[in-house]
Design a protein around this motif. Structure first.
Motif, PDB file in Angstrom:
ATOM      1  N   PHE A  63     -68.271  39.017 -76.867  1.00 18.74           N
ATOM      2  CA  PHE A  63     -68.611  38.279 -76.840  1.00 18.74           C
ATOM      3  C   PHE A  63     -69.656  37.819 -76.537  1.00 18.74           C
ATOM      4  O   PHE A  63     -70.364  38.996 -77.630  1.00 18.74           O
ATOM      5  CB  PHE A  63     -69.246  37.666 -74.691  1.00 18.74           C
ATOM      6  CG  PHE A  63     -67.754  38.290 -73.504  1.00 18.74           C
ATOM      7  CD1 PHE A  63     -66.428  37.006 -74.109  1.00 18.74           C
ATOM      8  CD2 PHE A  63     -67.092  39.363 -73.545  1.00 18.74           C
ATOM      9  CE1 PHE A  63     -65.967  37.609 -72.851  1.00 18.74           C
ATOM     10  CE2 PHE A  63     -66.359  39.299 -73.141  1.00 18.74           C
ATOM     11  CZ  PHE A  63     -65.400  38.437 -72.206  1.00 18.74           C
ATOM     12  N   LYS A  64     -70.424  36.179 -76.648  1.00 20.67           N
ATOM     13  CA  LYS A  64     -71.367  36.380 -77.782  1.00 20.67           C
ATOM     14  C   LYS A  64     -72.216  35.427 -76.594  1.00 20.67           C
ATOM     15  O   LYS A  64     -71.297  34.381 -76.433  1.00 20.67           O
ATOM     16  CB  LYS A  64     -71.240  35.830 -79.017  1.00 20.67           C
ATOM     17  CG  LYS A  64     -71.802  36.733 -79.977  1.00 20.67           C
ATOM     18  CD  LYS A  64     -72.108  36.097 -81.471  1.00 20.67           C
ATOM     19  CE  LYS A  64     -71.985  36.487 -82.326  1.00 20.67           C
ATOM     20  NZ  LYS A  64     -71.181  35.799 -83.969  1.00 20.67           N
ATOM     21  N   ALA A  65     -73.391  35.097 -76.757  1.00 23.48           N
ATOM     22  CA  ALA A  65     -73.852  34.399 -75.524  1.00 23.48           C
ATOM     23  C   ALA A  65     -75.808  34.164 -76.291  1.00 23.48           C
ATOM     24  O   ALA A  65     -76.297  35.314 -76.754  1.00 23.48           O
ATOM     25  CB  ALA A  65     -74.428  35.479 -74.421  1.00 23.48           C
ATOM     26  N   TYR A 120     -70.684  32.160 -75.079  1.00 23.69           N
ATOM     27  CA  TYR A 120     -70.913  31.131 -74.016  1.00 23.69           C
ATOM     28  C   TYR A 120     -73.127  31.066 -73.963  1.00 23.69           C
ATOM     29  O   TYR A 120     -73.425  31.925 -75.016  1.00 23.69           O
ATOM     30  CB  TYR A 120     -71.442  32.517 -72.737  1.00 23.69           C
ATOM     31  CG  TYR A 120     -69.126  32.472 -71.993  1.00 23.69           C
ATOM     32  CD1 TYR A 120     -69.069  31.383 -71.562  1.00 23.69           C
ATOM     33  CD2 TYR A 120     -69.072  32.856 -72.683  1.00 23.69           C
ATOM     34  CE1 TYR A 120     -67.462  31.556 -70.749  1.00 23.69           C
ATOM     35  CE2 TYR A 120     -67.188  33.486 -72.068  1.00 23.69           C
ATOM     36  CZ  TYR A 120     -66.268  32.667 -71.143  1.00 23.69           C
ATOM     37  OH  TYR A 120     -66.101  32.421 -71.105  1.00 23.69           O
ATOM     38  N   ASP A 121     -73.523  30.412 -73.059  1.00 26.06           N
ATOM     39  CA  ASP A 121     -74.629  29.691 -72.663  1.00 26.06           C
ATOM     40  C   ASP A 121     -75.895  30.959 -72.143  1.00 26.06           C
ATOM     41  O   ASP A 121     -76.468  31.527 -72.518  1.00 26.06           O
ATOM     42  CB  ASP A 121     -74.950  28.849 -72.368  1.00 26.06           C
ATOM     43  CG  ASP A 121     -74.365  27.505 -72.609  1.00 26.06           C
ATOM     44  OD1 ASP A 121     -74.802  27.231 -74.465  1.00 26.06           O
ATOM     45  OD2 ASP A 121     -73.662  26.270 -72.539  1.00 26.06           O
ATOM     46  N   VAL A 155     -68.624  46.913 -69.994  1.00 24.50           N
ATOM     47  CA  VAL A 155     -69.613  46.213 -70.764  1.00 24.50           C
ATOM     48  C   VAL A 155     -69.099  47.632 -71.778  1.00 24.50           C
ATOM     49  O   VAL A 155     -69.668  49.281 -71.140  1.00 24.50           O
ATOM     50  CB  VAL A 155     -70.428  46.114 -70.652  1.00 24.50           C
ATOM     51  CG1 VAL A 155     -71.680  45.486 -71.887  1.00 24.50           C
ATOM     52  CG2 VAL A 155     -70.289  44.624 -69.919  1.00 24.50           C
ATOM     53  N   GLN A 156     -69.126  47.987 -73.020  1.00 28.23           N
ATOM     54  CA  GLN A 156     -69.730  49.379 -73.910  1.00 28.23           C
ATOM     55  C   GLN A 156     -70.927  49.477 -74.422  1.00 28.23           C
ATOM     56  O   GLN A 156     -71.259  50.547 -75.118  1.00 28.23           O
ATOM     57  CB  GLN A 156     -67.963  49.215 -74.764  1.00 28.23           C
ATOM     58  CG  GLN A 156     -66.664  49.731 -74.299  1.00 28.23           C
ATOM     59  CD  GLN A 156     -66.975  50.091 -73.335  1.00 28.23           C
ATOM     60  OE1 GLN A 156     -66.715  51.653 -73.280  1.00 28.23           O
ATOM     61  NE2 GLN A 156     -66.539  50.143 -71.999  1.00 28.23           N
ATOM     62  N   SER A 157     -71.100  48.254 -75.212  1.00 31.39           N
ATOM     63  CA  SER A 157     -72.375  47.280 -75.806  1.00 31.39           C
ATOM     64  C   SER A 157     -72.971  46.718 -75.294  1.00 31.39           C
ATOM     65  O   SER A 157     -72.575  45.629 -75.839  1.00 31.39           O
ATOM     66  CB  SER A 157     -71.757  48.459 -77.538  1.00 31.39           C
ATOM     67  OG  SER A 157     -71.145  47.610 -78.029  1.00 31.39           O
ATOM     68  N   ASP A 209     -80.954  35.379 -82.810  1.00 25.60           N
ATOM     69  CA  ASP A 209     -81.122  34.947 -81.979  1.00 25.60           C
ATOM     70  C   ASP A 209     -79.909  34.368 -80.718  1.00 25.60           C
ATOM     71  O   ASP A 209     -79.329  33.665 -80.202  1.00 25.60           O
ATOM     72  CB  ASP A 209     -81.032  33.516 -82.507  1.00 25.60           C
ATOM     73  CG  ASP A 209     -79.419  32.701 -82.849  1.00 25.60           C
ATOM     74  OD1 ASP A 209     -79.338  33.584 -83.309  1.00 25.60           O
ATOM     75  OD2 ASP A 209     -79.855  31.544 -83.714  1.00 25.60           O
ATOM     76  N   TYR A 210     -78.991  35.468 -80.846  1.00 24.95           N
ATOM     77  CA  TYR A 210     -78.389  35.610 -79.699  1.00 24.95           C
ATOM     78  C   TYR A 210     -77.779  37.227 -79.814  1.00 24.95           C
ATOM     79  O   TYR A 210     -78.056  38.591 -80.156  1.00 24.95           O
ATOM     80  CB  TYR A 210     -77.100  35.211 -80.075  1.00 24.95           C
ATOM     81  CG  TYR A 210     -76.491  35.647 -81.460  1.00 24.95           C
ATOM     82  CD1 TYR A 210     -75.310  37.264 -81.580  1.00 24.95           C
ATOM     83  CD2 TYR A 210     -77.185  36.155 -83.042  1.00 24.95           C
ATOM     84  CE1 TYR A 210     -75.012  37.667 -82.404  1.00 24.95           C
ATOM     85  CE2 TYR A 210     -76.765  36.933 -83.644  1.00 24.95           C
ATOM     86  CZ  TYR A 210     -75.251  37.922 -83.681  1.00 24.95           C
ATOM     87  OH  TYR A 210     -75.296  38.825 -84.685  1.00 24.95           O
ATOM     88  N   TRP A 211     -76.933  36.941 -78.322  1.00 19.26           N
ATOM     89  CA  TRP A 211     -76.447  38.884 -77.792  1.00 19.26           C
ATOM     90  C   TRP A 211     -75.093  38.703 -78.190  1.00 19.26           C
ATOM     91  O   TRP A 211     -74.230  38.162 -77.592  1.00 19.26           O
ATOM     92  CB  TRP A 211     -76.510  38.785 -76.368  1.00 19.26           C
ATOM     93  CG  TRP A 211     -78.395  39.174 -75.867  1.00 19.26           C
ATOM     94  CD1 TRP A 211     -79.401  38.278 -76.001  1.00 19.26           C
ATOM     95  CD2 TRP A 211     -79.045  40.198 -75.584  1.00 19.26           C
ATOM     96  NE1 TRP A 211     -80.782  38.577 -75.358  1.00 19.26           N
ATOM     97  CE2 TRP A 211     -80.461  40.468 -75.369  1.00 19.26           C
ATOM     98  CE3 TRP A 211     -78.708  41.889 -76.100  1.00 19.26           C
ATOM     99  CZ2 TRP A 211     -80.871  41.663 -75.100  1.00 19.26           C
ATOM    100  CZ3 TRP A 211     -79.194  42.346 -76.192  1.00 19.26           C
ATOM    101  CH2 TRP A 211     -80.971  42.262 -75.770  1.00 19.26           C
ATOM    102  N   LYS A 212     -74.934  39.886 -78.192  1.00 19.22           N
ATOM    103  CA  LYS A 212     -73.531  40.354 -78.533  1.00 19.22           C
ATOM    104  C   LYS A 212     -73.408  41.230 -77.373  1.00 19.22           C
ATOM    105  O   LYS A 212     -73.499  42.216 -77.538  1.00 19.22           O
ATOM    106  CB  LYS A 212     -73.179  41.142 -80.139  1.00 19.22           C
ATOM    107  CG  LYS A 212     -71.067  40.670 -80.144  1.00 19.22           C
ATOM    108  CD  LYS A 212     -71.198  41.161 -81.633  1.00 19.22           C
ATOM    109  CE  LYS A 212     -71.413  42.959 -81.422  1.00 19.22           C
ATOM    110  NZ  LYS A 212     -70.783  43.117 -83.474  1.00 19.22           N
ATOM    111  N   VAL A 213     -71.944  41.249 -76.614  1.00 18.99           N
ATOM    112  CA  VAL A 213     -71.308  41.909 -75.978  1.00 18.99           C
ATOM    113  C   VAL A 213     -69.830  42.605 -75.900  1.00 18.99           C
ATOM    114  O   VAL A 213     -69.467  41.897 -75.673  1.00 18.99           O
ATOM    115  CB  VAL A 213     -71.737  41.195 -73.673  1.00 18.99           C
ATOM    116  CG1 VAL A 213     -71.258  42.029 -72.828  1.00 18.99           C
ATOM    117  CG2 VAL A 213     -72.695  40.537 -73.729  1.00 18.99           C
TER     118      VAL A 213
END
Length: 404
Positions: free
Chosen positions: A157-159, A5-6, A138-140, A146-150
Motif C-alpha cells: 500500500f501507499k499512503a 490511500y490518503d 504489516v511486514q515493513s 512524500d509518501y509512506w509505503k506499507v
C-alpha cells in the motif's frame, strides 16, 4: 494488490476505528483504510469490561482525569482539555449510543453490551466508505519523499499519511525503532498478586476496603481488596500494580505486601479501639462477630493468626495477643510470589517514548506524516475506562489534522 490511500490506519482496534471515523467526519473526500493483522477487528473492545465495554469514566475535569495515568499524566493534560470524558459521552450520543454511569464512576453503554460499541463503529466505517482490511500483517514501513509505503504479508500500500494504532505490539515497536523512534521497554501493568498464605486460604470472594503497601518502597494504594483462590485482586491491588509496574517487574514480582484491613486506622488507634471492645464485650467470644466493616470469616482468620483460640473471650485477651491482633489488622505481612493477568484486560506499561510525540497533533517528532493513537505510546492507566479514554482523545487529536 497495490493500493493507494490518503490515510492508512494500522491497527483495527478501538483507537484505529475511532481515529478513522473522526478523520472521515472531518474530511469526507479522503480515501481511508484500516489494516488489521488478525481475522477480526475490535476484539479487545468485545471482551473489555466483562463484555460490556467500559467506554470511559465519569471524571470530567482534565487535571483530575490525568491522575489516573501512571504513565502519561503530564503529557495528557493538554489533550484532555481538547477532548475529555464529557466529549466522549457526547460523541457516542451523536452516533446513537447512550452511556450510563455506575456507582464507581465507570461508564458503559445502557445496553450493557460491547456489541453496541462495535456496531456503532462498523456502521460508521460503512457510512464513510472506509476500507477495513483484515489478515494484513504489516511486514515493513518505508518512508518515501512524500509518501509512506506499507508492505503486508499479502499486499503493498501507499499512503500520504500513516496512523499507528497497534496497541502493545512488540513487532511494531521494533519496526518503529529501526525508523528512529525510541521504545520504552514494555512491562505488564494491571495485574493481581499471587499469595499462598494460611490466613486467606479459604476466604475466596471475601472483600474489604483496605490500604496496601509494598514493604521497603514508597508504593502504596487503597481501595476494595478482593481475596481470590490465587491471592489478592480488586481495585486497590490493581492500582498498586499499575503505579508499581516497573518497580515490581524489577523485583521479579517477589516482595512483601503490607495490608491494613482497616484502611485508614493506624496501630495506636486500633489498639485503643480493641481495648474498648475488651471492656464493652468482656463476656463475649472474640471470634463470634467482626466489630469492623469486613466479613466475619476474615475477622476469625486474623484472630486465630494472632495466637488467640476460637473460644477466647474478650476479657481474657492478653496484652501480647491484643498487640498481635492489632498488627494483623493494620500491618499484615503477606509474601507475594508472582502475578496473574487481570481478566482479559492485559495492559502494558511501555511503548513509544512520549518525548518524541507532539501532543497537540499526536504526530511523530521524528518522522513527518506519522501519527499515533492509543496504547502504542508509553501511556497506560488503571482500570475503569481510562485506557479507552486515552484512545478516544488521541484519535480525536489525530483527526483534527485532516480537516477540510
Amino acid at each position: 494488490m497495490n493500493a493507494n490511500y490518503d490515510v492508512i490506519i494500522i491497527g483495527g482496534g478501538a483507537a484505529g476505528f475511532f481515529t478513522a471515523i473522526n478523520i472521515a467526519e472531518n474530511n469526507s473526500k479522503l480515501k481511508i483504510a484500516i489494516l488489521e493483522r488478525g481475522k477480526e477487528v475490535l476484539s479487545k473492545v468485545r471482551v473489555s469490561g466483562g463484555g460490556r465495554c467500559n467506554v470511559t469514566h465519569a471524571c470530567f475535569i482534565p487535571n483530575e482525569l490525568v491522575k489516573f495515568y501512571p504513565r502519561g499524566e503530564k503529557e495528557l493534560k493538554g489533550p484532555f482539555h481538547q477532548f475529555c470524558s464529557g466529549d466522549t459521552i457526547e460523541w457516542f450520543e451523536r452516533h446513537g449510543v447512550e452511556l450510563k454511569i455506575e456507582d464507581d464512576g465507570r461508564m458503559f453503554p445502557v445496553t450493557d453490551s460491547s456489541q453496541t460499541i462495535i456496531d456503532c463503529f462498523q456502521q460508521a466505517v460503512k457510512k464513510w466508505g472506509i476500507d477495513v482490511l483484515t489478515g494484513q500483517s504489516v511486514q515493513s514501513l518505508f518512508r518515501g519523499e512524500d509518501y509512506w509505503k506499507v508492505e503486508t504479508t499479502r499486499d503493498t500500500f501507499k499512503a500520504s499519511k500513516i496512523v499507528m494504532a497497534t496497541g502493545s505490539n512488540p513487532k511494531m515497536w521494533d519496526m518503529l525503532e529501526t525508523l528512529g523512534h525510541s521504545i520504552v521497554p514494555p512491562v505488564p501493568s494491571l495485574f493481581t498478586f499471587n499469595i499462598k498464605d494460611p490466613r486467606i486460604k479459604d476466604l475466596m470472594g471475601v472483600s474489604a476496603l483496605a490500604s496496601v503497601k509494598v514493604k521497603g518502597s514508597r508504593l502504596q494504594a487503597s481501595g476494595p481488596l478482593l481475596i481470590t483462590h490465587w491471592g489478592m485482586s480488586g481495585p486497590g491491588i490493581l492500582r498498586l500494580s499499575a503505579w508499581g509496574a516497573r518497580e515490581l517487574f524489577a523485583k521479579n514480582y517477589q516482595f512483601v505486601l503490607q495490608v491494613n484491613w482497616l484502611n485508614d486506622l493506624d496501630f495506636e488507634e486500633t489498639a485503643e479501639l480493641l481495648r474498648e471492645l475488651k471492656i464493652e464485650h468482656a463476656k463475649k467470644i472474640i471470634t463470634k462477630k467482626s466489630p469492623f466493616d469486613f466479613p466475619n470469616r476474615l475477622w476469625e482468620s486474623l484472630v486465630l493468626a494472632s495466637g488467640i483460640t476460637e473460644a477466647t473471650k474478650w476479657a481474657d485477651l492478653s496484652r501480647k495477643q491484643l498487640d498481635n491482633l492489632t498488627g494483623q489488622l493494620v500491618n499484615g505481612q503477606y509474601h507475594v510470589n508472582g502475578k496473574s493477568t487481570f481478566k482479559e484486560e492485559f495492559v502494558t506499561a511501555g511503548g513509544i517514548d512520549l518525548k518524541e510525540i507532539n501532543f497537540k497533533t499526536m504526530e511523530s517528532k521524528i518522522l513527518s506524516d506519522l501519527y499515533f493513537a492509543g496504547e502504542i505510546l508509553n501511556i497506560d492507566a488503571i482500570t475503569g475506562g481510562f485506557n479507552f479514554q486515552n484512545a478516544w482523545t488521541g484519535g480525536f487529536l489525530v483527526a483534527k489534522n485532516f480537516s477540510n
